[in-house]
Design a protein around this motif. Sequence first.
Motif, PDB file in Angstrom:
ATOM      1  N   SER A  23      14.416 -42.793 -67.997  1.00  0.00           N
ATOM      2  CA  SER A  23      15.636 -42.280 -68.047  1.00  0.00           C
ATOM      3  C   SER A  23      17.229 -43.085 -67.606  1.00  0.00           C
ATOM      4  CB  SER A  23      15.452 -41.571 -66.327  1.00  0.00           C
ATOM      5  OG  SER A  23      15.812 -41.924 -65.252  1.00  0.00           O
ATOM      6  N   ASN A  24      17.651 -43.280 -67.839  1.00  0.00           N
ATOM      7  CA  ASN A  24      19.249 -44.211 -68.478  1.00  0.00           C
ATOM      8  C   ASN A  24      20.664 -43.349 -68.029  1.00  0.00           C
ATOM      9  OD1 ASN A  24      20.653 -45.886 -69.168  1.00  0.00           O
ATOM     10  ND2 ASN A  24      20.413 -46.382 -70.689  1.00  0.00           N
ATOM     11  N   THR A  25      20.878 -43.829 -66.318  1.00  0.00           N
ATOM     12  CA  THR A  25      22.131 -43.230 -66.788  1.00  0.00           C
ATOM     13  C   THR A  25      22.876 -44.417 -66.350  1.00  0.00           C
ATOM     14  OG1 THR A  25      21.457 -44.122 -63.832  1.00  0.00           O
ATOM     15  CG2 THR A  25      20.698 -41.888 -64.655  1.00  0.00           C
ATOM     16  N   ARG A  26      23.172 -45.304 -66.878  1.00  0.00           N
ATOM     17  CA  ARG A  26      23.886 -46.919 -67.199  1.00  0.00           C
ATOM     18  C   ARG A  26      23.540 -47.318 -65.951  1.00  0.00           C
ATOM     19  NH1 ARG A  26      24.781 -46.810 -72.794  1.00  0.00           N
ATOM     20  NH2 ARG A  26      26.289 -44.807 -73.662  1.00  0.00           N
ATOM     21  N   ILE A  27      23.788 -47.145 -65.020  1.00  0.00           N
ATOM     22  CA  ILE A  27      23.586 -47.616 -63.847  1.00  0.00           C
ATOM     23  C   ILE A  27      22.070 -47.577 -63.063  1.00  0.00           C
ATOM     24  CG2 ILE A  27      24.202 -47.872 -61.194  1.00  0.00           C
ATOM     25  CD1 ILE A  27      26.416 -46.097 -61.634  1.00  0.00           C
ATOM     26  N   ILE A  28      21.215 -47.180 -63.248  1.00  0.00           N
ATOM     27  CA  ILE A  28      19.954 -47.574 -63.061  1.00  0.00           C
ATOM     28  C   ILE A  28      19.383 -46.936 -64.374  1.00  0.00           C
ATOM     29  CG2 ILE A  28      17.856 -46.286 -61.522  1.00  0.00           C
ATOM     30  CD1 ILE A  28      19.789 -45.345 -59.546  1.00  0.00           C
ATOM     31  N   ILE A  35      -6.194 -47.871 -71.994  1.00  0.00           N
ATOM     32  CA  ILE A  35      -4.787 -47.112 -71.193  1.00  0.00           C
ATOM     33  C   ILE A  35      -4.242 -48.356 -70.855  1.00  0.00           C
ATOM     34  CG2 ILE A  35      -5.789 -46.439 -69.326  1.00  0.00           C
ATOM     35  CD1 ILE A  35      -3.534 -43.947 -70.540  1.00  0.00           C
ATOM     36  N   THR A  36      -3.256 -48.472 -71.157  1.00  0.00           N
ATOM     37  CA  THR A  36      -1.929 -49.535 -70.392  1.00  0.00           C
ATOM     38  C   THR A  36      -0.956 -48.850 -70.538  1.00  0.00           C
ATOM     39  OG1 THR A  36      -0.974 -50.242 -72.438  1.00  0.00           O
ATOM     40  CG2 THR A  36      -3.136 -51.518 -71.132  1.00  0.00           C
ATOM     41  N   ILE A  37      -0.176 -49.406 -68.487  1.00  0.00           N
ATOM     42  CA  ILE A  37       1.008 -48.465 -68.361  1.00  0.00           C
ATOM     43  C   ILE A  37       2.058 -49.872 -68.120  1.00  0.00           C
ATOM     44  CG2 ILE A  37       2.217 -46.910 -66.965  1.00  0.00           C
ATOM     45  CD1 ILE A  37      -0.429 -45.646 -66.434  1.00  0.00           C
ATOM     46  N   LYS A  38       3.098 -49.505 -68.829  1.00  0.00           N
ATOM     47  CA  LYS A  38       4.452 -50.666 -68.139  1.00  0.00           C
ATOM     48  C   LYS A  38       6.269 -49.435 -67.685  1.00  0.00           C
ATOM     49  CE  LYS A  38       4.953 -52.409 -72.531  1.00  0.00           C
ATOM     50  NZ  LYS A  38       4.433 -53.341 -73.254  1.00  0.00           N
ATOM     51  N   THR A  39       6.335 -50.192 -66.680  1.00  0.00           N
ATOM     52  CA  THR A  39       7.274 -49.428 -65.697  1.00  0.00           C
ATOM     53  C   THR A  39       8.139 -50.828 -66.403  1.00  0.00           C
ATOM     54  OG1 THR A  39       6.312 -47.660 -65.415  1.00  0.00           O
ATOM     55  CG2 THR A  39       8.362 -48.768 -64.296  1.00  0.00           C
ATOM     56  N   HIS A  40       9.989 -50.164 -66.501  1.00  0.00           N
ATOM     57  CA  HIS A  40      10.680 -51.278 -66.480  1.00  0.00           C
ATOM     58  C   HIS A  40      11.730 -50.525 -65.429  1.00  0.00           C
ATOM     59  CE1 HIS A  40       9.013 -54.141 -69.540  1.00  0.00           C
ATOM     60  NE2 HIS A  40       8.473 -52.951 -70.595  1.00  0.00           N
ATOM     61  N   PHE A  41      12.612 -51.497 -64.612  1.00  0.00           N
ATOM     62  CA  PHE A  41      13.002 -50.505 -63.834  1.00  0.00           C
ATOM     63  C   PHE A  41      14.579 -51.935 -63.998  1.00  0.00           C
ATOM     64  CE2 PHE A  41      14.902 -50.020 -59.643  1.00  0.00           C
ATOM     65  CZ  PHE A  41      15.646 -48.481 -59.691  1.00  0.00           C
ATOM     66  N   ALA A  42      15.948 -51.585 -63.664  1.00  0.00           N
ATOM     67  CA  ALA A  42      16.681 -52.368 -64.260  1.00  0.00           C
ATOM     68  C   ALA A  42      18.393 -51.809 -63.129  1.00  0.00           C
ATOM     69  CB  ALA A  42      17.084 -52.176 -65.422  1.00  0.00           C
ATOM     70  N   LEU A  43      18.900 -52.651 -63.141  1.00  0.00           N
ATOM     71  CA  LEU A  43      20.114 -52.068 -61.902  1.00  0.00           C
ATOM     72  C   LEU A  43      21.101 -52.385 -62.349  1.00  0.00           C
ATOM     73  CD1 LEU A  43      19.183 -52.176 -58.399  1.00  0.00           C
ATOM     74  CD2 LEU A  43      19.756 -49.884 -59.602  1.00  0.00           C
ATOM     75  N   GLY A  44      22.688 -52.189 -62.634  1.00  0.00           N
ATOM     76  CA  GLY A  44      23.643 -53.066 -63.632  1.00  0.00           C
ATOM     77  C   GLY A  44      24.643 -51.987 -64.142  1.00  0.00           C
TER      78      GLY A  44
END
Length: 139
Positions: free
Chosen positions: A102-107, A129-138
């Motif tokens: 999901s990309n809400t422009r802030i999160i 199997i591999t799982i990668k998660t990226h999380f960003a604020l800005g």
Amino acid sequence: MYKIHHQETLKFEGDTFKGSISNENGVIELSREEYSFPLGLSAFFRIPAIVFDIIPFGEFYFENKLFNWGIKLKTSLLKIIPLSIGIEQYYGYWKASLGFGSNTRIIENRTEVSLTNKEIRNLLDINSITIKTHFALGF
């Protein structure tokens, strides 16, 4: 290939540390290491399609004549749910991936599930199997 020679020395004068070790014979060399930085060339281009953007990419390393490549299909549902699917041949391994988020422009949160194997016929083996998660604020 670029090589950088690295040398460290330490010196003690009395009880204080000065940056190099010395004795009556002069400076003592503690380590000598060589770092290698391979020279490479990479490129990608975007082909807009009706639903997905098709993004082929490749990278070539001159030192060992290695060529990595892949193709990703990317889209965004409702402009806030990024989706991607891809296949890559990277350092002699095959990788199939499925990404969503999901990309809400802030999160922004993106998760990618992938399978990797040396042989393309064994690519669907779930032991890799591999799982990668990226999380960003800005903004």
